[in-house]
Design a protein around this motif. Structure first.
Motif, PDB file in Angstrom:
ATOM      1  N   THR A 151      63.234 -33.811  25.867  1.00  0.00           N
ATOM      2  CA  THR A 151      63.368 -33.841  27.040  1.00  0.00           C
ATOM      3  C   THR A 151      64.993 -34.930  27.493  1.00  0.00           C
ATOM      4  O   THR A 151      65.430 -34.787  28.854  1.00  0.00           O
ATOM      5  CB  THR A 151      62.397 -34.683  28.037  1.00  0.00           C
ATOM      6  OG1 THR A 151      62.456 -35.738  27.426  1.00  0.00           O
ATOM      7  CG2 THR A 151      60.687 -33.634  28.259  1.00  0.00           C
ATOM      8  N   LEU A 152      65.644 -34.821  26.709  1.00  0.00           N
ATOM      9  CA  LEU A 152      67.222 -35.491  27.054  1.00  0.00           C
ATOM     10  C   LEU A 152      67.981 -34.026  26.329  1.00  0.00           C
ATOM     11  O   LEU A 152      67.442 -33.021  26.016  1.00  0.00           O
ATOM     12  CB  LEU A 152      67.590 -36.429  25.742  1.00  0.00           C
ATOM     13  CG  LEU A 152      66.792 -37.749  25.963  1.00  0.00           C
ATOM     14  CD1 LEU A 152      67.688 -38.488  24.822  1.00  0.00           C
ATOM     15  CD2 LEU A 152      66.831 -37.759  27.429  1.00  0.00           C
ATOM     16  N   PHE A 169      73.138 -41.234  22.722  1.00  0.00           N
ATOM     17  CA  PHE A 169      72.227 -41.716  21.434  1.00  0.00           C
ATOM     18  C   PHE A 169      71.973 -42.433  20.038  1.00  0.00           C
ATOM     19  O   PHE A 169      72.118 -44.179  19.938  1.00  0.00           O
ATOM     20  CB  PHE A 169      70.585 -41.690  21.934  1.00  0.00           C
ATOM     21  CG  PHE A 169      69.789 -42.178  21.284  1.00  0.00           C
ATOM     22  CD1 PHE A 169      69.351 -43.635  21.874  1.00  0.00           C
ATOM     23  CD2 PHE A 169      68.717 -41.898  20.581  1.00  0.00           C
ATOM     24  CE1 PHE A 169      68.353 -44.834  21.812  1.00  0.00           C
ATOM     25  CE2 PHE A 169      67.388 -42.582  19.606  1.00  0.00           C
ATOM     26  CZ  PHE A 169      67.671 -44.435  20.432  1.00  0.00           C
ATOM     27  N   MET A 214      73.337 -45.653  18.139  1.00  0.00           N
ATOM     28  CA  MET A 214      73.536 -46.778  17.184  1.00  0.00           C
ATOM     29  C   MET A 214      73.836 -46.103  15.628  1.00  0.00           C
ATOM     30  O   MET A 214      73.610 -47.250  15.558  1.00  0.00           O
ATOM     31  CB  MET A 214      71.380 -45.510  16.916  1.00  0.00           C
ATOM     32  CG  MET A 214      70.911 -45.893  18.061  1.00  0.00           C
ATOM     33  SD  MET A 214      70.179 -46.960  18.777  1.00  0.00           S
ATOM     34  CE  MET A 214      70.722 -47.365  20.313  1.00  0.00           C
ATOM     35  N   GLU A 270      71.415 -48.645  25.528  1.00  0.00           N
ATOM     36  CA  GLU A 270      70.949 -46.899  24.674  1.00  0.00           C
ATOM     37  C   GLU A 270      69.500 -46.672  24.490  1.00  0.00           C
ATOM     38  O   GLU A 270      69.133 -45.867  25.018  1.00  0.00           O
ATOM     39  CB  GLU A 270      71.600 -46.524  23.972  1.00  0.00           C
ATOM     40  CG  GLU A 270      72.005 -44.894  23.718  1.00  0.00           C
ATOM     41  CD  GLU A 270      72.876 -44.770  25.028  1.00  0.00           C
ATOM     42  OE1 GLU A 270      73.945 -44.895  25.973  1.00  0.00           O
ATOM     43  OE2 GLU A 270      72.247 -43.422  25.569  1.00  0.00           O
ATOM     44  N   LEU A 271      68.595 -48.075  23.772  1.00  0.00           N
ATOM     45  CA  LEU A 271      67.870 -47.510  23.933  1.00  0.00           C
ATOM     46  C   LEU A 271      67.017 -47.778  25.029  1.00  0.00           C
ATOM     47  O   LEU A 271      65.635 -47.103  25.596  1.00  0.00           O
ATOM     48  CB  LEU A 271      66.994 -49.243  22.396  1.00  0.00           C
ATOM     49  CG  LEU A 271      67.091 -48.920  21.629  1.00  0.00           C
ATOM     50  CD1 LEU A 271      67.270 -49.889  20.844  1.00  0.00           C
ATOM     51  CD2 LEU A 271      66.514 -47.572  20.258  1.00  0.00           C
ATOM     52  N   ILE A 321      67.552 -46.989  28.273  1.00  0.00           N
ATOM     53  CA  ILE A 321      68.953 -46.005  28.736  1.00  0.00           C
ATOM     54  C   ILE A 321      67.387 -44.875  28.432  1.00  0.00           C
ATOM     55  O   ILE A 321      66.784 -43.670  28.470  1.00  0.00           O
ATOM     56  CB  ILE A 321      69.999 -45.447  28.577  1.00  0.00           C
ATOM     57  CG1 ILE A 321      70.652 -46.563  29.851  1.00  0.00           C
ATOM     58  CG2 ILE A 321      70.008 -44.472  29.398  1.00  0.00           C
ATOM     59  CD1 ILE A 321      71.787 -46.339  29.444  1.00  0.00           C
ATOM     60  N   LYS A 322      67.410 -44.308  27.065  1.00  0.00           N
ATOM     61  CA  LYS A 322      66.456 -42.977  26.715  1.00  0.00           C
ATOM     62  C   LYS A 322      65.054 -43.427  26.614  1.00  0.00           C
ATOM     63  O   LYS A 322      64.858 -42.659  27.373  1.00  0.00           O
ATOM     64  CB  LYS A 322      66.717 -43.619  24.862  1.00  0.00           C
ATOM     65  CG  LYS A 322      66.055 -42.375  24.244  1.00  0.00           C
ATOM     66  CD  LYS A 322      64.660 -42.855  23.742  1.00  0.00           C
ATOM     67  CE  LYS A 322      65.082 -44.236  22.763  1.00  0.00           C
ATOM     68  NZ  LYS A 322      63.364 -44.114  22.472  1.00  0.00           N
ATOM     69  N   LEU A 363      65.119 -42.825  30.307  1.00  0.00           N
ATOM     70  CA  LEU A 363      64.689 -40.924  31.331  1.00  0.00           C
ATOM     71  C   LEU A 363      64.132 -39.800  30.512  1.00  0.00           C
ATOM     72  O   LEU A 363      63.485 -39.499  31.341  1.00  0.00           O
ATOM     73  CB  LEU A 363      66.520 -40.727  29.539  1.00  0.00           C
ATOM     74  CG  LEU A 363      67.652 -41.154  30.740  1.00  0.00           C
ATOM     75  CD1 LEU A 363      69.001 -40.108  29.644  1.00  0.00           C
ATOM     76  CD2 LEU A 363      68.356 -39.969  31.676  1.00  0.00           C
ATOM     77  N   LEU A 364      62.961 -40.460  29.416  1.00  0.00           N
ATOM     78  CA  LEU A 364      62.066 -39.925  28.653  1.00  0.00           C
ATOM     79  C   LEU A 364      60.866 -40.197  29.553  1.00  0.00           C
ATOM     80  O   LEU A 364      60.024 -39.199  30.007  1.00  0.00           O
ATOM     81  CB  LEU A 364      61.197 -40.795  27.505  1.00  0.00           C
ATOM     82  CG  LEU A 364      62.199 -39.962  26.183  1.00  0.00           C
ATOM     83  CD1 LEU A 364      62.102 -41.262  24.921  1.00  0.00           C
ATOM     84  CD2 LEU A 364      63.000 -38.308  25.862  1.00  0.00           C
ATOM     85  N   ARG A 379      61.921 -38.752  33.366  1.00  0.00           N
ATOM     86  CA  ARG A 379      61.631 -37.023  32.954  1.00  0.00           C
ATOM     87  C   ARG A 379      59.629 -36.392  32.919  1.00  0.00           C
ATOM     88  O   ARG A 379      59.998 -34.973  32.966  1.00  0.00           O
ATOM     89  CB  ARG A 379      62.640 -36.657  32.269  1.00  0.00           C
ATOM     90  CG  ARG A 379      63.814 -36.915  32.884  1.00  0.00           C
ATOM     91  CD  ARG A 379      65.083 -35.788  31.432  1.00  0.00           C
ATOM     92  NE  ARG A 379      66.210 -36.669  32.630  1.00  0.00           N
ATOM     93  CZ  ARG A 379      67.156 -36.999  31.558  1.00  0.00           C
ATOM     94  NH1 ARG A 379      67.515 -36.107  30.012  1.00  0.00           N
ATOM     95  NH2 ARG A 379      68.373 -36.783  32.238  1.00  0.00           N
ATOM     96  N   GLU A 423      56.865 -39.857  19.079  1.00  0.00           N
ATOM     97  CA  GLU A 423      58.198 -40.217  18.335  1.00  0.00           C
ATOM     98  C   GLU A 423      58.424 -40.994  16.731  1.00  0.00           C
ATOM     99  O   GLU A 423      58.726 -40.330  16.140  1.00  0.00           O
ATOM    100  CB  GLU A 423      59.200 -41.728  18.851  1.00  0.00           C
ATOM    101  CG  GLU A 423      59.559 -41.110  20.505  1.00  0.00           C
ATOM    102  CD  GLU A 423      60.928 -42.423  20.321  1.00  0.00           C
ATOM    103  OE1 GLU A 423      61.535 -43.262  19.737  1.00  0.00           O
ATOM    104  OE2 GLU A 423      60.167 -42.391  21.774  1.00  0.00           O
TER     105      GLU A 423
END
Lengths: 239, 373
Positions: A90-91, A99, A103, B8-9, B11-12, B15-16, B19, B200
């Motif tokens: 979904t990205l 991302f 990392m 970033e973790l 934000i990710k 977003l998941l 959405r 995940e």
């Protein structure tokens, strides 16, 4: 210096009665493209998981360009494209790259530049801002590879990189790998597609039941599939 | 690099989450709908309990004698009564069936002479409390008229004095439902949290993540923090809905109490408990389907026991004791301390300690059980 040195690795999963890898050794030369072949359940994925640091309680020694996992620089020297499509669906492609780039420790400018480069290499530039769940099977595989290439690894580990893709995408993926290898990247390729392995790789290691059953130069092999069946047998491997 | 990775973790994860429309509906729309509809449903009952809803009464004066007229007039002018004219062509049964009135009082011919008593007909399904109150009112007024007493209440006041303390235990529908369903929805965060983690794990993104030089604790923090922040946002949203929207829809206002700033520590601890619950579910479940069933069942059971679905004060004694096993009970009581009881922080603190312990136990078990790959 070799890209990868694995010496006498033995590994057993919790609760298992048989070792997944038994006294297994492998050397991958810097700049080479090396095929790792074996029937299902032979231990290829276990080996990949050991190299990438997911499995740690093994006996033996793994060295990547002289470094050990989980040393940060050693981890950065590996690019890994796992067999499952390991992306956030979904990205967008760009968001996935941002991302994983972060990392990997890349700076924002580097992420932008490298993302553009790898998307171009995998011919996904025009889909960069599309959600990954709108991609076809071939596009997913190419993006899976693009993510692995993003931080310019010295050693690229590929586990079945062309499963479920059409011949066009497969051809494109192998052309990309060939080009990267020519530019100096070392590639360890796990695959079941014998003719591609024979065409692309200079060295081959056959693994079965956790041990090495053949290790040699590809140019010494006339028919890789025939050799594979001779060494591993024609019986089905359903267990 | 660590802060960039953490950012970033987060934000990710955000977003998941954002959405996923179903998750948004579950976390934000569900509690708003529950607060709205359950508060409306409870409004009538609460009005009766707290203020005593007016009894809708048809008064029929068939006598028209001076005493009968005085009784009819006194009855109609009582503060407890909402006078209703008998609808044309309807008998008593129809009036009750159509909900036009709760009771009908008939003053018969011959009342003045003492030949016939006043007749009261009640809606057969009327609450027993109403019935007693209405009968007591009519009896008192009849006694006043027949005995010639000006004001019976004034006479009784010198004999009986009410010393009831102001109510600090029974919440209004909004005091009950706004924090209750905010807490309920906050615990539902366990569903997206555990599903996200297991997905995940299943699709290999987590495995891929660990091929990068990223610290495991950072990944854990990056997974928990977004949900923690969303929990806090959920609570703020529910408060805004309670104060600015619900107060205009139903007839009770929503007061934040004398110490509204106590909401901050309470919400921070409640969010720690809910995310702890989410991590525990993620560690115990093997598949996303399993985690969603476990989390939803767990949250509903905690809600049932914890006084979310039904006010704790109205529960039978055994259920009141059982409620204490639910973290939702402690969370809800902590908020009621603020909104209803105007409690000082020392009163709230023990509840926060229980919630913090719950959170700690969840994280501890999860830490021992969780398998990253």
């Amino acid at each position: 210096m070799n890209a990868l040195d694995i010496s006498s690795i033995t590994f057993c999963y919790d609760g298992a009665t048989v070792n997944a890898l038994q006294n297994f050794s492998l050397t991958v030369a810097d700049g080479s493209m090396h095929a790792l072949l074996g029937p299902n359940g032979a231990g290829k994925t276990t080996l990949m998981r050991i190299i990438t640091g997911h499995l740690r309680n093994y006996l033996g020694d793994v060295s990547i360009y002289g470094g050990k996992i989980p040393d940060q620089d050693t981890l950065r020297s590996i690019g890994y494209a796992p067999q499952p499509i390991s992306l956030y669906t979904t990205l967008t492609a760009m968001e996935n790259l941002k991302f994983f780039g972060t990392m990997a420790g890349l700076k924002e400018r580097e992420i932008k530049d490298r993302s553009e480069k790898v998307l171009e290499e995998t011919e996904l530039s025009s889909y960069a801002l599309k959600y990954v769940n709108t991609y076809s099977g071939g596009m997913l595989r190419r993006l899976n590879l693009a993510v692995a290439l993003l931080h310019s690894p010295k050693l690229l580990l590929l586990d079945e990189p062309t499963v479920g893709v059409d011949p066009q995408s497969r051809h494109h993926i192998y052309e990309t790998l060939s080009k990267l290898n020519t530019e100096g990247m070392t590639v360890l390729l796990c695959t079941h597609i014998m003719d591609e392995a024979q065409r692309l790789c200079s060295k081959v290691t056959l693994v079965d039941k956790g041990t090495t059953i053949f290790n040699g130069n590809m140019n010494e092999i006339c028919d890789l599939e025939k050799l594979f069946l001779e060494k591993t047998g024609r019986g089905l491997r359903d267990e | 690099m660590i802060f960039r990775q953490l950012k970033e973790l987060i934000i990710k994860e955000m977003l998941l989450l954002l959405r996923d429309r179903q998750t948004i509906l579950l976390l934000f729309l569900m509690p708003v709908a529950l607060i709205l509809f359950l508060s409306l449903a409870m409004e009538g009952v609460w009005t009766d309990k707290l203020t005593g809803r007016k009894i809708q009464l048809v008064v029929e004066n068939k006598s028209n004698s001076p005493k009968a007229n005085l009784l009819a007039e006194k009855t109609k002018s009582s503060k407890m009564i909402q006078n209703v004219d008998r609808p044309m062509g309807m008998d008593n049964d129809q009036i009750f069936a159509d909900g036009k009135a709760h009771a009908i009082v008939t003053i018969p011919k011959g009342f003045d002479e003492g030949d016939k008593p006043v007749e009261i007909y009640f809606d057969p399904v009327i609450d027993a409390g109403y019935k007693i109150a209405a009968r007591s009112l009519i009896t008192g007024l009849t006694v006043e008229v027949v005995m010639g007493i000006e004001n019976l209440d004034a006479v009784v006041a010198s004999l009986v004095v009410e010393k009831t303390k102001p109510n600090k235990e029974l919440p209004t529908p909004l005091q009950q439902n706004v924090p209750a369903y905010a807490i309920f929805a906050m615990f539902f965060i366990a569903i997206p949290m555990s599903i996200g983690f297991l997905k995940e794990k299943k699709d290999g993104t987590l495995q891929r993540l660990f091929t990068y030089p990223v610290n495991t604790n950072l990944v854990v923090l990056g997974k928990i923090m977004p949900y923690y922040l969303i929990n806090i946002f959920q609570f703020i949203l529910m408060m805004l809905v309670g104060v600015y929207i619900m107060s205009h829809i139903i007839s009770f206002s929503f007061h934040l109490g004398e110490h509204p700033w106590h909401m901050l520590p309470v919400t921070l601890v409640v969010a720690a408990a809910t995310t702890g619950f989410g991590v525990l579910i993620a560690a115990l479940a093997k598949t996303p389907e399993q985690s969603s069933t476990l989390a939803a069942t767990g949250a509903i059971l905690m809600g049932v026991f914890g006084g979310i679905m039904m006010p704790h004060v109205l529960m039978p004694v055994l259920m009141k004791k059982l409620a204490m096993i639910s973290p939702m009970y402690w969370a809800h009581q902590a908020y009621l301390d603020i909104f209803l009881r105007d409690a000082v922080f020392g009163t709230i603190l023990p509840k926060l300690i229980v919630l913090a312990l719950f959170s700690g136990i969840c994280f501890y078990i999860a830490g021992r059980r969780i398998k990253w790959m």
